[in-house]
Design a protein around this motif. Sequence first.
Motif, PDB file in Angstrom:
ATOM      1  N   GLY A 388       0.845  -1.190   0.180  1.00 61.94           N
ATOM      2  CA  GLY A 388       0.112   0.015   0.193  1.00 61.94           C
ATOM      3  C   GLY A 388       0.962   1.191  -0.126  1.00 61.94           C
ATOM      4  O   GLY A 388       0.482   2.197  -0.491  1.00 61.94           O
ATOM      5  N   SER A 391       2.147   1.583  -3.592  1.00 63.62           N
ATOM      6  CA  SER A 391       0.946   2.016  -4.615  1.00 63.62           C
ATOM      7  C   SER A 391       0.443   3.258  -4.435  1.00 63.62           C
ATOM      8  O   SER A 391      -0.211   3.752  -5.172  1.00 63.62           O
ATOM      9  CB  SER A 391       0.095   0.847  -4.396  1.00 63.62           C
ATOM     10  OG  SER A 391      -0.727   1.145  -3.158  1.00 63.62           O
ATOM     11  N   LYS A 393      -1.471   3.979  -1.472  1.00 66.77           N
ATOM     12  CA  LYS A 393      -2.473   3.943  -0.883  1.00 66.77           C
ATOM     13  C   LYS A 393      -2.394   4.637   0.446  1.00 66.77           C
ATOM     14  O   LYS A 393      -3.142   5.323   1.088  1.00 66.77           O
ATOM     15  CB  LYS A 393      -2.708   2.399  -0.704  1.00 66.77           C
ATOM     16  CG  LYS A 393      -4.238   2.382   0.251  1.00 66.77           C
ATOM     17  CD  LYS A 393      -4.442   0.641   0.584  1.00 66.77           C
ATOM     18  CE  LYS A 393      -5.437   0.565   1.664  1.00 66.77           C
ATOM     19  NZ  LYS A 393      -5.851  -0.923   1.719  1.00 66.77           N
ATOM     20  N   TYR A 394      -1.085   4.704   1.007  1.00 64.41           N
ATOM     21  CA  TYR A 394      -0.577   5.050   2.082  1.00 64.41           C
ATOM     22  C   TYR A 394       0.396   6.104   2.051  1.00 64.41           C
ATOM     23  O   TYR A 394       1.441   5.812   1.355  1.00 64.41           O
ATOM     24  CB  TYR A 394      -0.109   4.278   3.279  1.00 64.41           C
ATOM     25  CG  TYR A 394      -1.014   2.979   3.555  1.00 64.41           C
ATOM     26  CD1 TYR A 394      -2.288   3.355   4.443  1.00 64.41           C
ATOM     27  CD2 TYR A 394      -0.816   1.736   3.455  1.00 64.41           C
ATOM     28  CE1 TYR A 394      -3.279   2.228   4.702  1.00 64.41           C
ATOM     29  CE2 TYR A 394      -1.623   0.644   3.575  1.00 64.41           C
ATOM     30  CZ  TYR A 394      -2.793   1.034   4.341  1.00 64.41           C
ATOM     31  OH  TYR A 394      -3.626  -0.034   4.527  1.00 64.41           O
TER      32      TYR A 394
END
Length: 567
Positions: A388, A391, A393-394
């Motif tokens: 994540g 990518s 996401k975080y």
Amino acid sequence: MMLGQLLSWVVELLLSDETTWILAVAAVTAIASPFVDRYVVRRKRLHYRVQYNSKIGLSPVNLRDDDDQVTHVDSQLSPVIELLDRMSIVVIRIRNTGVEDIADDDFADPLEFSFGRRVVWNARISEPSVESHRKRLKQGLEFFTRDEPRPSTKDLAGVRRSLGERLGVLLKSLVAGKPEPERAVTQAPQWHGVRLRNLALQRREAFKLVVVLREPDDALDSEVTKDISCSGGHLSGGRVLDERQQRRLTWPRAAMAMGLLLTGVLLTTMLVAFSRPQRVSEGVACGTGSLTVVGSSAFMPVLAELVEPYEQVCGDVITPEKTGSIGGVRRLAGADSGETGGLAALSDGEPRIADDGLVAQPLAVIVYAVVVGDGAGIDSLTPDELRGIYSGKYTDWNQLRRGPSLPIRIIGRGQESGSRLTFESTVLRGTEGALTSDSCERADRSPTADVIRCERGSETDVLAEVSTTRGAIGYVDLPSAVAARTEGDALTIVRLGEHFPSIDTARHGYPFWTIEYLYTRGEHEEGSTLASFVEYLRSGTARAALAEMGYPPCLDGDAGLHELCRG
């Protein structure tokens, strides 16, 4: 066959490092021992040498006219001539040959010279090298007889007075026409030895002892004796030596000869060793030509440690070049046949370059670690959380832990990196993402990007950036991460799920690891540096070095493969 095997064994034994050291130590010890004895243990030495020991040589037989062969000798002189014909002279040189002065109290007992059955008529000190010492040496001269249980000493003046009395009696008897030489001799005291009492000599000081002797009364007219013996004179911390005996084989000379012999054997051994192919390790000889190793920047420092003992024996013949794993293998694959004989490539994992001519040799297991700066407040991430982060996401650490906001800054590797390829294939199962930053502080390459991601060319640079950039995250091999922590870098080694990075957890589910390969192309030319170095990497020496640095070697002691290297 047995003799050949024995000779081969002897040669190998002599050429071994242990034997060379033993020969060197033995040679130095043997050569040094006489000098230690002379200059350290027994620093005081007194040498004596009999320089003259012969009759006076005056005989009535020789007193004649050569023209008519008629002897013209006064009958009254014959007894005197006969007396002198049986007398002899001894000259003894005495000198201090040690490295220190000799004091009179250095002698446990006086130095004594005796002359067999011959009788001492007179003695004197001659040619002292220090003239001012003549009187002291003369005063220490004494005489003794063997007839008493403990010889009594007689002073020099007494001896000379006795000699004068003897000659006086003899001459008076001759003048009176009644020669009595035998009575003049036999009635005199009979001394058989000379003693040097209170003898003290400076370094290199010398003198001569001159002694006049007569054959004993019961000796035959033709009898001539030359017996001389030295006794007493025990020198504290030193030795009293006869120079004539020093010309024979003594232990200092034997030790020196043995030392020179061992030195000759050592030099011969060294010449033979230099003439033979030098061996880096058991069964591995140096090759000819040079070798360039390209590829993994992460493993190049490890290679440098492996190369060092090889080059200590074989010379600087290996050149490392950091090109990245993929770039290095690509260069090897595209090289012409003339270049590949001196070219090899290191790769973190398999680079997926199709070339049937490439040969991969597994070297070691590399376990990687994800690291974050200490300010991130994170010491554990699940694989999903890690995916994540990369990518997008975080993008802030407060999304993964409680606490203040801190942007996540990704420190990645370039596309030629084998470490990146391993990370993407074993952990992310995708790509790291786009390059958005040069500074690693903000997305200065792509201002609209949500993810801050920069790239650095080596693990050293990654470690430096992670430890100094707030909120940074990256990955390096585990030994490098541990070394950085030990040296005080402000970073944390992250646990992935339930597994902390180690060789043991790699066997039980820790995903972030790979094999380090050495790639070559074509057949190795026999005797080349490439062939020699490939063989060296399989040796026990190289395997032990890899294990010590934290990279378990793929080859074990039985030439089998480590379980993680079996594919």
